[in-house]
Design a protein around this motif. Structure first.
Motif, PDB file in Angstrom:
ATOM      1  N   LEU A   1       0.851  -1.182   0.000  1.00  0.00           N
ATOM      2  CA  LEU A   1       0.000   0.000   0.000  1.00  0.00           C
ATOM      3  C   LEU A   1       0.883   1.226   0.000  1.00  0.00           C
ATOM      4  CD1 LEU A   1      -3.269   0.675   1.912  1.00  0.00           C
ATOM      5  CD2 LEU A   1      -1.447   2.364   2.056  1.00  0.00           C
ATOM      6  N   ASP A   2       0.645   2.122  -0.952  1.00  0.00           N
ATOM      7  CA  ASP A   2       1.361   3.392  -1.042  1.00  0.00           C
ATOM      8  C   ASP A   2       0.367   4.515  -0.794  1.00  0.00           C
ATOM      9  OD1 ASP A   2       3.625   1.992  -1.812  1.00  0.00           O
ATOM     10  OD2 ASP A   2       3.214   2.233  -3.962  1.00  0.00           O
ATOM     11  N   VAL A   3       0.773   5.475   0.022  1.00  0.00           N
ATOM     12  CA  VAL A   3      -0.075   6.640   0.256  1.00  0.00           C
ATOM     13  C   VAL A   3       0.748   7.897   0.038  1.00  0.00           C
ATOM     14  CG1 VAL A   3       0.377   6.503   2.752  1.00  0.00           C
ATOM     15  CG2 VAL A   3      -1.540   7.864   1.917  1.00  0.00           C
ATOM     16  N   GLN A   4       0.172   8.842  -0.707  1.00  0.00           N
ATOM     17  CA  GLN A   4       0.784  10.148  -0.920  1.00  0.00           C
ATOM     18  C   GLN A   4      -0.186  11.219  -0.450  1.00  0.00           C
ATOM     19  OE1 GLN A   4       1.989  10.645  -5.027  1.00  0.00           O
ATOM     20  NE2 GLN A   4       3.934   9.611  -4.685  1.00  0.00           N
ATOM     21  N   VAL A   5       0.348  12.222   0.223  1.00  0.00           N
ATOM     22  CA  VAL A   5      -0.466  13.294   0.785  1.00  0.00           C
ATOM     23  C   VAL A   5       0.090  14.640   0.337  1.00  0.00           C
ATOM     24  CG1 VAL A   5      -1.293  14.390   2.901  1.00  0.00           C
ATOM     25  CG2 VAL A   5      -1.052  11.911   2.803  1.00  0.00           C
ATOM     26  N   ASP A   6      -0.786  15.486  -0.183  1.00  0.00           N
ATOM     27  CA  ASP A   6      -0.409  16.857  -0.524  1.00  0.00           C
ATOM     28  C   ASP A   6      -0.880  17.783   0.591  1.00  0.00           C
ATOM     29  OD1 ASP A   6       0.637  16.089  -2.980  1.00  0.00           O
ATOM     30  OD2 ASP A   6      -1.288  16.324  -4.013  1.00  0.00           O
ATOM     31  N   ARG A   7       0.082  18.391   1.283  1.00  0.00           N
ATOM     32  CA  ARG A   7      -0.228  19.358   2.340  1.00  0.00           C
ATOM     33  C   ARG A   7       0.932  20.335   2.453  1.00  0.00           C
ATOM     34  NH1 ARG A   7      -4.194  17.609   6.939  1.00  0.00           N
ATOM     35  NH2 ARG A   7      -3.351  19.417   8.021  1.00  0.00           N
ATOM     36  N   GLY A   8       0.593  21.587   2.727  1.00  0.00           N
ATOM     37  CA  GLY A   8       1.644  22.576   2.956  1.00  0.00           C
ATOM     38  C   GLY A   8       2.622  22.722   1.819  1.00  0.00           C
ATOM     39  N   SER A   9       2.143  22.628   0.581  1.00  0.00           N
ATOM     40  CA  SER A   9       2.969  22.775  -0.636  1.00  0.00           C
ATOM     41  C   SER A   9       4.000  21.662  -0.792  1.00  0.00           C
ATOM     42  CB  SER A   9       3.685  24.147  -0.650  1.00  0.00           C
ATOM     43  OG  SER A   9       2.741  25.188  -0.628  1.00  0.00           O
ATOM     44  N   LYS A  10       3.840  20.550  -0.067  1.00  0.00           N
ATOM     45  CA  LYS A  10       4.733  19.408  -0.201  1.00  0.00           C
ATOM     46  C   LYS A  10       3.929  18.138  -0.456  1.00  0.00           C
ATOM     47  CE  LYS A  10       8.268  21.229   2.955  1.00  0.00           C
ATOM     48  NZ  LYS A  10       8.999  20.978   4.223  1.00  0.00           N
ATOM     49  N   THR A  11       4.585  17.161  -1.095  1.00  0.00           N
ATOM     50  CA  THR A  11       3.987  15.846  -1.297  1.00  0.00           C
ATOM     51  C   THR A  11       4.749  14.841  -0.436  1.00  0.00           C
ATOM     52  OG1 THR A  11       3.311  16.363  -3.562  1.00  0.00           O
ATOM     53  CG2 THR A  11       3.462  14.031  -2.951  1.00  0.00           C
ATOM     54  N   TYR A  12       4.018  14.212   0.496  1.00  0.00           N
ATOM     55  CA  TYR A  12       4.603  13.237   1.412  1.00  0.00           C
ATOM     56  C   TYR A  12       4.218  11.826   0.958  1.00  0.00           C
ATOM     57  CZ  TYR A  12       4.988  17.328   4.510  1.00  0.00           C
ATOM     58  OH  TYR A  12       5.273  18.549   5.056  1.00  0.00           O
ATOM     59  N   GLN A  13       5.078  10.855   1.264  1.00  0.00           N
ATOM     60  CA  GLN A  13       4.790   9.476   0.861  1.00  0.00           C
ATOM     61  C   GLN A  13       5.241   8.491   1.935  1.00  0.00           C
ATOM     62  OE1 GLN A  13       5.487   8.118  -3.224  1.00  0.00           O
ATOM     63  NE2 GLN A  13       6.679   6.410  -2.413  1.00  0.00           N
ATOM     64  N   MET A  14       4.460   7.427   2.101  1.00  0.00           N
ATOM     65  CA  MET A  14       4.841   6.309   2.954  1.00  0.00           C
ATOM     66  C   MET A  14       4.286   5.045   2.325  1.00  0.00           C
ATOM     67  SD  MET A  14       4.302   5.669   7.070  1.00  0.00           S
ATOM     68  CE  MET A  14       5.629   6.769   7.554  1.00  0.00           C
ATOM     69  N   SER A  15       5.035   3.947   2.459  1.00  0.00           N
ATOM     70  CA  SER A  15       4.593   2.665   1.906  1.00  0.00           C
ATOM     71  C   SER A  15       4.519   1.627   3.015  1.00  0.00           C
ATOM     72  CB  SER A  15       5.565   2.195   0.816  1.00  0.00           C
ATOM     73  OG  SER A  15       5.567   3.086  -0.272  1.00  0.00           O
TER      74      SER A  15
END
Length: 702
Positions: A131-145
């Motif tokens: 499972l991969d999740v990407q989050v757009d917040r605060g002008s950044k893209t975060y990712q965790m797998s």
């Protein structure tokens, strides 16, 4: 084999909760077949919908990838990326690794949501090989797998990510990687996961039809929300088998538009909208400032929004929802709705008993629900469901609130001075009384009626020419067009197992008519009486007097119209006969060709059933050098045949051809019947105009 040096206390804390999910997945998703697979997808989609429901998102995309993964995008606020103080983990990791964790417990983030147990995302994660999740917040893209619930990083060697890539779990501390920049002000979440085939059965797969139906349903329930469904799998039997298939669902009309979409029959009433709310107190455990649980009494708000309309049919279509989550098995909100309808309409019928000629009989719930299409929605904080699958609402106080709203709103509608409301209310009460009388009549008929043979007395119509056999499976009822055809058919039939019922001309179009009009129509009433199994929702196929019902009409336009009217009656009021494959259409010949044989040998009679078949026959005769008598006989009606010809071509089971009437798609059949036979003229006019260019004038029998 030595244990891995990477296996430490941190792994235990992460996996101890999710291991329970992997060992007992049925407790969380119901099953490990396609149904459970779809339930996992609903969990992620519902999280995205909850953002839209709270007013923070308007666009959701669901992509079914060719590698059996599924991806969900939303433009909500994005999962929190800051550190949660109690666990020391990022919000993303908390949501995807901790059971009963999320933003839907304290009431600060969501006032009413679909995901309420806090286990949806973490359960999906536990049951995914990746499972991969990407989050757009605060002008950044975060990712965790994650791999089967464990956080880390996948090393994708190729261009396409996959669950078989090398995985490196986090050993000491988790890291929420920053993988890119997001546009200023842009927020959202993207989740892509591969269901774990160690958990799910080999034949489990995502159903595009179920996904599209759920997306359409949600777009009705959340006006203004756009949901895009894209299928890239190219699976046989799906709309996207020829290539990538994409549909967009976007409705601004809300549940009123949903009711119009669900309703297939002509309306007795317009769509009625019922609004209301109520408060109730509930004793629940809450967390204090120190994180300790204590019992407290809290006050809840419950909003009720219902759209409903009654049609001329007898089938009930009801959809119930709690915070836009479907409750297919009902619950306290649905029981309150039905109880209030029964109480209110019983009172209305009793008040108008003399006008409605209702007598002393009481209408029952089934009489009220006949022809009803309703969408029932309630919104409240922290509803109590029976199980994680959320199929039944258990909050008891909702029953009284819904009942109070329905009773108040329906009573006001029935007592309205508006001319249109008064007319619709009168028609509705008449329909319900007609349903009651039909139900009572069917019960009496069932109690007294038994299979009669020709040697016993019978209350059947005098024009019925019954058969002698008592074997229902072997018996056949021919419905013939007119008395002239009846005379010939009597001589052509086998009276041992073939019964005949003539009808006079074109019967009532029951798609437009009310139940009362149908029951008072002589031809319809006789046909229902002869079949002997009742009508509508009281139809009992076990009581049917004949194994086959065969519609035998002339091979012309009028015959086709009569056959369509008869099929409309069966489809609307005796549908189980059609569904059981016990309704047939006879196929009488169109032409008789008398081939001249040489010498003393008798001439040969050949029957054809279409113009194309006739041309092929004549061509073959010409090639063989055979002659035939002119003119070729063209049968305009069954009455033109003698008994021997009728038996040989249409009635004798050894030689005849029958067309079985089936319902491959009940919903599509309903739409076609309403288009061709319904009371709404405009769609039928458009259909005729659209097909006019393809009309073959030579086929018009005039």
């Amino acid at each position: 084999m030595a244990p891995s040096s990477e296996y430490n206390a941190r792994h235990l804390s992460v996996l101890e909760g999710l291991e329970a999910v992997r060992k007992r997945p049925g407790m969380y998703i119901g099953s490990t077949d396609s149904r459970g697979l779809m339930h996992c997808l609903w969990e992620i989609i519902d999280n995205a919908v909850d953002e839209a429901l709270a007013g923070f998102g308007h666009d959701i995309k669901v992509i079914l990838h060719a590698d059996n993964s599924v991806e969900i995008h939303d433009d909500g606020r994005g999962i929190p990326v800051d550190v949660e103080p109690k666990t020391g983990l990022s919000g993303v990791e908390v949501v995807f690794t901790k059971l009963h964790a999320g933003g839907k417990f304290g009431g600060g983030s969501y006032t009413a949501s679909g995901g309420l147990h806090g286990v949806g995302a973490s359960v999906v994660n536990a049951l995914s090989s990746r499972l991969d999740v990407q989050v757009d917040r605060g002008s950044k893209t975060y990712q965790m797998s994650f791999r089967r619930g464990e956080p880390g990083r996948f090393i994708d060697s190729g261009a396409k990510p996959g669950p078989n890539a090398t995985f490196e779990p986090f050993v000491e501390n988790s890291v929420l990687d920053v993988v890119g920049k997001a546009k200023r002000g842009v927020t959202g979440t993207r989740v892509r996961y591969w269901a774990d085939r160690q958990i799910f059965t080999p034949d489990a797969k995502f159903s595009y039809d179920d996904l599209a139906a759920r997306a359409r349903q949600t777009s009705f329930l959340v006006p203004g929300l756009k949901i895009t469904v894209r299928d890239e799998r190219k699976l046989a039997g799906t709309p996207g088998e020829a290539g990538v298939h994409e549909e967009v669902f976007h409705h601004d009309g809300g549940i009123s538009e949903f009711v119009e979409f669900l309703a297939a029959d002509s309306g007795v009433t317009d769509v009625w909208r019922l609004h209301g709310s109520g408060k109730f107190k509930e004793t629940v455990p809450v967390l204090d400032e120190n994180g300790h649980s204590k019992i407290a009494e809290v006050e809840r708000d419950c909003e009720v929004d219902i759209a409903l309309r009654w049609g001329i049919g007898y089938e009930t279509t009801m959809r119930s929802f709690v915070n836009i989550i479907a409750t297919p098995k009902g619950g306290t909100h649905q029981s309150g709705f039905e109880a209030a309808l029964l109480k209110t309409f019983r009172k209305a019928v009793e008040t108008n008993a003399r006008k409605l000629k209702a007598g002393n009989d009481k209408i029952e719930k089934d009489d009220i629900l006949a022809g009803l299409t309703a969408v029932l929605t309630v919104r409240l904080a922290e509803p109590q469901f029976e199980g994680q699958t959320k199929e039944i609402l258990g909050t008891s106080a909702v029953r009284a609130i819904v009942a109070k709203v329905v009773e108040k709103e329906i009573t006001a509608r029935l007592g309205s001075a508006n001319r249109n409301d008064k007319a619709q209310s009168a028609l509705l009460l008449e329909k319900m009384v007609a349903e009651m009388k039909s139900r009572i009549s069917a019960r009496v008929h069932k109690e007294t009626q038994r299979r009669k043979n020709a040697l016993e007395t019978s209350s059947m119509p005098t024009k019925l020419a019954d058969c002698r056999t008592d074997d229902v499976a072997r018996s056949e009822l021919f419905i013939v067009e007119g008395d002239s055809a009846l005379g010939t058919a009597k001589l052509a039939r086998s009276s041992d197992f073939q019964a005949l019922l003539p009808i006079r001309g074109k019967i009532l179009n029951v798609q437009k008519a009310s139940v009362g009009d149908m029951l008072s129509n002589a031809e319809c009433a006789a046909l229902i009486q002869v079949v002997g199994a009742g009508s509508g929702r009281s139809f009992d196929i076990e009581a049917a007097r004949y194994g086959k019902v065969i519609l035998m009409t002339d091979a012309d336009v009028d015959g086709a119209h009569i056959r369509t009217l008869l099929l409309t009656l069966f489809f609307r009021y005796m549908r189980p006969m059609v569904e059981a494959g016990r309704v047939f259409a006879a196929v009488p010949p169109l032409h008789r060709v008398e081939v001249i044989n040489p010498g003393q040998k008798a001439n040969e009679m050949i029957y054809t059933y279409s113009e194309a078949e006739l041309h092929v026959l004549l061509s073959n005769l010409a090639k063989e050098g055979k002659r035939y008598k002119e003119p070729i006989q063209r049968y305009k009606g069954l009455g033109e045949m003698d008994a021997q010809q009728l038996a040989e071509t249409t009635m004798d089971p050894r030689h005849r051809t029958l067309r079985k009437v089936g319902i491959e798609s009940a919903q599509r059949a309903e739409e076609v019947f309403d288009l061709l036979m319904g009371s709404d003229v405009a769609p039928r006019k458009e259909f005729i105009i659209a097909g006019a260019a393809t009309l073959d004038r030579e086929r018009i029998d005039a």
